[in-house]
Design an enzyme around this catalytic site. Structure first.
Site, PDB file in Angstrom:
ATOM      1  N   HIS A   1      10.885  19.419 -42.648  1.00 22.09           N
ATOM      2  CA  HIS A   1      10.408  18.701 -43.819  1.00 22.09           C
ATOM      3  C   HIS A   1       9.623  19.668 -44.685  1.00 22.09           C
ATOM      4  O   HIS A   1       8.914  20.519 -44.175  1.00 22.09           O
ATOM      5  CB  HIS A   1       9.509  17.527 -43.407  1.00 22.09           C
ATOM      6  CG  HIS A   1       9.356  16.540 -44.509  1.00 22.09           C
ATOM      7  ND1 HIS A   1       8.429  16.688 -45.505  1.00 22.09           N
ATOM      8  CD2 HIS A   1      10.046  15.415 -44.784  1.00 22.09           C
ATOM      9  CE1 HIS A   1       8.551  15.682 -46.350  1.00 22.09           C
ATOM     10  NE2 HIS A   1       9.519  14.899 -45.948  1.00 22.09           N
TER      11      HIS A   1
ATOM     12  N   ASP B   1      14.425  10.517 -41.088  1.00 17.92           N
ATOM     13  CA  ASP B   1      15.846  10.164 -41.004  1.00 17.92           C
ATOM     14  C   ASP B   1      16.460  10.401 -39.638  1.00 17.92           C
ATOM     15  O   ASP B   1      17.617  10.068 -39.419  1.00 17.92           O
ATOM     16  CB  ASP B   1      16.635  10.959 -42.057  1.00 17.92           C
ATOM     17  CG  ASP B   1      16.375  10.433 -43.447  1.00 17.92           C
ATOM     18  OD1 ASP B   1      16.174   9.215 -43.562  1.00 17.92           O
ATOM     19  OD2 ASP B   1      16.345  11.224 -44.390  1.00 17.92           O
TER      20      ASP B   1
HETATM   21  N1  ACO Z   1      17.819  23.252 -38.787  1.00 17.28           N
HETATM   22  C1  ACO Z   1      17.730  24.598 -38.588  1.00 17.28           C
HETATM   23  N2  ACO Z   1      16.907  25.425 -39.269  1.00 17.28           N
HETATM   24  C2  ACO Z   1      16.136  24.852 -40.209  1.00 17.28           C
HETATM   25  C3  ACO Z   1      16.157  23.464 -40.476  1.00 17.28           C
HETATM   26  C4  ACO Z   1      17.038  22.667 -39.727  1.00 17.28           C
HETATM   27  N3  ACO Z   1      17.106  21.343 -39.942  1.00 17.28           N
HETATM   28  N4  ACO Z   1      15.273  23.171 -41.464  1.00 17.28           N
HETATM   29  C5  ACO Z   1      14.716  24.328 -41.809  1.00 17.28           C
HETATM   30  N5  ACO Z   1      15.219  25.346 -41.050  1.00 17.28           N
HETATM   31  C6  ACO Z   1      14.813  26.770 -41.074  1.00 17.28           C
HETATM   32  C7  ACO Z   1      15.381  27.500 -42.292  1.00 17.28           C
HETATM   33  O1  ACO Z   1      16.614  28.101 -41.986  1.00 17.28           O
HETATM   34  C8  ACO Z   1      14.299  28.510 -42.571  1.00 17.28           C
HETATM   35  O2  ACO Z   1      14.418  29.550 -41.604  1.00 17.28           O
HETATM   36  P1  ACO Z   1      13.990  31.055 -41.992  1.00 17.28           P
HETATM   37  O3  ACO Z   1      12.524  31.006 -42.295  1.00 17.28           O
HETATM   38  O4  ACO Z   1      14.345  31.858 -40.801  1.00 17.28           O
HETATM   39  O5  ACO Z   1      14.813  31.414 -43.205  1.00 17.28           O
HETATM   40  C9  ACO Z   1      12.992  27.768 -42.241  1.00 17.28           C
HETATM   41  O6  ACO Z   1      13.387  26.782 -41.257  1.00 17.28           O
HETATM   42  C10 ACO Z   1      12.355  27.053 -43.430  1.00 17.28           C
HETATM   43  O7  ACO Z   1      13.358  26.220 -44.019  1.00 17.28           O
HETATM   44  P2  ACO Z   1      13.461  25.905 -45.572  1.00 17.28           P
HETATM   45  O8  ACO Z   1      14.843  25.451 -45.864  1.00 17.28           O
HETATM   46  O9  ACO Z   1      12.931  27.086 -46.347  1.00 17.28           O
HETATM   47  O10 ACO Z   1      12.414  24.741 -45.713  1.00 17.28           O
HETATM   48  P3  ACO Z   1      12.341  23.724 -46.913  1.00 17.28           P
HETATM   49  O11 ACO Z   1      10.956  23.203 -46.934  1.00 17.28           O
HETATM   50  O12 ACO Z   1      12.856  24.358 -48.165  1.00 17.28           O
HETATM   51  O13 ACO Z   1      13.396  22.582 -46.533  1.00 17.28           O
HETATM   52  C11 ACO Z   1      14.351  20.661 -45.574  1.00 17.28           C
HETATM   53  C12 ACO Z   1      13.049  21.376 -45.956  1.00 17.28           C
HETATM   54  C13 ACO Z   1      15.310  20.665 -46.782  1.00 17.28           C
HETATM   55  C14 ACO Z   1      14.050  19.219 -45.204  1.00 17.28           C
HETATM   56  C15 ACO Z   1      15.005  21.405 -44.390  1.00 17.28           C
HETATM   57  O14 ACO Z   1      14.140  21.403 -43.277  1.00 17.28           O
HETATM   58  C16 ACO Z   1      16.379  20.810 -43.999  1.00 17.28           C
HETATM   59  O15 ACO Z   1      17.393  21.200 -44.582  1.00 17.28           O
HETATM   60  N6  ACO Z   1      16.414  19.859 -43.018  1.00 17.28           N
HETATM   61  C17 ACO Z   1      17.644  19.192 -42.630  1.00 17.28           C
HETATM   62  C18 ACO Z   1      17.989  18.093 -43.634  1.00 17.28           C
HETATM   63  C19 ACO Z   1      17.070  16.879 -43.511  1.00 17.28           C
HETATM   64  O16 ACO Z   1      16.823  16.382 -42.432  1.00 17.28           O
HETATM   65  N7  ACO Z   1      16.598  16.409 -44.674  1.00 17.28           N
HETATM   66  C20 ACO Z   1      15.761  15.186 -44.740  1.00 17.28           C
HETATM   67  C21 ACO Z   1      14.374  15.542 -45.108  1.00 17.28           C
HETATM   68  S1  ACO Z   1      13.360  14.084 -45.115  1.00 17.28           S
HETATM   69  C22 ACO Z   1      13.755  13.306 -46.546  1.00 17.28           C
HETATM   70  O17 ACO Z   1      14.151  13.869 -47.528  1.00 17.28           O
HETATM   71  C23 ACO Z   1      13.618  11.912 -46.543  1.00 17.28           C
END
Ligand code: ACO
Length: 428
Positions: free
Chosen positions: A307, A364
């Site tokens: 998140h 979710d």
């Molecule tokens: N699975 C694996 N790796 C992940 C995940 C995941 N679900 N989420 C983040 N990471 C990793 C990224 O690859 C990144 O790694 P790095 O630092 O080695 O490059 C690090 O964690 C940070 O991730 P970001 O994408 O930069 O974090 P951001 O805050 O931009 O994204 C997000 C948050 C979009 C929710 C992300 O965690 C994600 O894509 N999750 C899966 C989709 C999801 O569940 N979305 C619902 C969110 S809740 C809502 O909107 C109601």
């Protein structure tokens, strides 16, 4: 802490006031930055460090896992309030008394009939259209049937617009599902509460009397409350920025629905269930999918994990996990994907990749399991999220307009080509 931030550029010092929120959040007010520095701007892709507004609607502390609407803890609201009370609190600032609630309910019901011609639009969609596309289009279509723009300085007009959409939106939600299921487009009943009425509109079959299952009704109430607002997330920021051009409420909401649809935002609930199903079909090997999620050359992400703001736990996920277990037990449903979900969660919580990046289950991760147990089709999951988020979007739009916020218009740092000579097409 001092109340001034200092910034040095080229040996010159500029001062900016620090402003504090009621929960002691601190922000540097850079309103005067470009003017004072002769054009220097800030860059912050994804707005990870940028506050777009002051807001009194929702407080969220991602480090401590706190979420409050209008000062009330999400745990209390999920346990003790119903969705309509929460909607009122979000939109009007505090929980309603009995008279206010009854009036709100009656006013919404009086507006819960949509123009019969909207059915023709529903009819025109292909049956396999995604219901989020249908919902976004129908919400936009409402503008054509309700063209008057709201005078935001008139409390009465604002109230009318709010009860209008609160009344009509559940009808559109139900119709988006019924279109997919090939069921006649119907209406609810004035005698039912808001959530029970939604259930009737969604699930009632022709020639059958419908009575809502109280376990499902309570669970749905809770799910809608948990999704009702989440401060300046992607879809809410969209609603605010579209509304900041003085586009109407319905137009702003329609844009918010589109923003919510993406799998990185509200679309994650559908993506989670599809992921859990895929793992089940593939033999239930959670370790294989954990490895894929950690492999940087693999685009796969563990859906429902991580998140932007919560870096400890998502308090909504904690409540939903318990609710999922209860609902499945109460309904006597044994869903093998609950076991897969719990397995993934356990592994992730002790895996350094997830622990170091502070990736926890989000709202979710478990919601789809409940929706499925309720008999809601997978493609409707994000629509259910939109239904829950409606009062939050309305509250944030209303606040933005009442605060007379300027049009949202971010800056950029241009990285394209410098001035080039124009050549006619024959000379290129
Ligand atoms: N699975 C694996 N790796 C992940 C995940 C995941 N679900 N989420 C983040 N990471 C990793 C990224 O690859 C990144 O790694 P790095 O630092 O080695 O490059 C690090 O964690 C940070 O991730 P970001 O994408 O930069 O974090 P951001 O805050 O931009 O994204 C997000 C948050 C979009 C929710 C992300 O965690 C994600 O894509 N999750 C899966 C989709 C999801 O569940 N979305 C619902 C969110 S809740 C809502 O909107 C109601």
């Amino acid at each position: 802490m001092s109340d001034i931030a200092k910034l040095q550029i080229d040996g010159k010092t500029y001062e900016f006031p620090l402003i504090k929120g009621t929960e002691d959040e601190v922000a540097i007010d850079i309103k005067t930055l470009r003017g004072a520095t002769g054009g220097v701007t800030t860059i912050d892709p994804g707005f990870k460090n940028t506050g777009s507004c002051k807001s009194a609607v929702t407080f969220l502390d991602g480090e401590k896992g706190i979420l409050r609407y209008r000062g009330y803890a999400i745990e209390d609201l999920a346990e003790k309030a119903d969705f309509l009370e929460v909607a009122y609190a979000l939109i009007f600032g505090d929980l309603p008394n009995k008279t206010q609630l009854e009036k709100f309910d009656a006013d919404i019901k009086s507006k819960s009939v949509v123009d019969e011609d909207v059915k023709k639009i529903v009819d025109a969609f292909p049956k396999n259209a995604h219901p989020m596309g249908v919902l976004s289009s129908l919400t936009s279509a409402l503008i054509a049937f309700n063209p008057e723009s709201v005078n935001v300085d008139s409390e009465e007009e604002m109230y009318d617009a709010i009860v209008n959409i609160m009344g009509k939106f559940p009808v559109l939600v139900a119709w988006a599902m019924r279109k997919k299921e090939g069921l006649p487009l119907n209406y609810g009943s004035k005698s039912l509460g808001y959530v029970e009425n939604i259930m009737k509109m969604m699930f009632e079959k022709p020639n059958e009397d419908y009575t809502a299952n109280p376990i499902i009704k309570d669970a749905l109430d809770k799910l809608l409350i948990l999704h009702a607002d989440h401060e300046q997330n992607c879809s809410t920021s969209t609603v605010r920025i579209v509304g900041s051009s003085h586009a109407g409420l319905f137009a702003s909401l329609s844009a918010g629905i589109s923003a919510l649809w993406g799998p990185l935002h509200g679309g994650a609930n559908q993506a989670v269930l599809e992921m859990l199903e895929a793992i089940k079909e593939d033999g239930g090997d959670t370790k294989k999918y954990m490895a894929k999620a950690k492999d940087k050359s693999d685009p796969f992400r563990l859906m429902g994990f991580g998140h932007r703001v919560y870096k400890n736990f998502d308090p909504r996920a904690t409540i939903i996990k318990v609710a999922a277990k209860e609902v499945l037990e109460d309904l006597g449903v044994e869903d093998p994907i609950l076991k897969i979900a719990k397995g993934l969660e356990e592994e992730a919580l002790s895996d350094p990749y997830f622990v170091d990046r502070k990736l926890y289950p989000n709202v979710d991760f478990y919601s789809g399991i409940i929706y499925r147990a309720m008999g809601i089709p997978v493609e409707m999951f994000t629509v259910m999220f939109a239904l829950g988020r409606l009062p939050g979007w309305i509250a944030q739009w209303k606040e933005m307009r009442e605060n007379k916020e300027p049009i949202g218009r971010p800056r950029q740092v241009y990285t394209g080509e410098n001035l080039k000579e124009f050549k006619t097409v024959e000379n290129r």
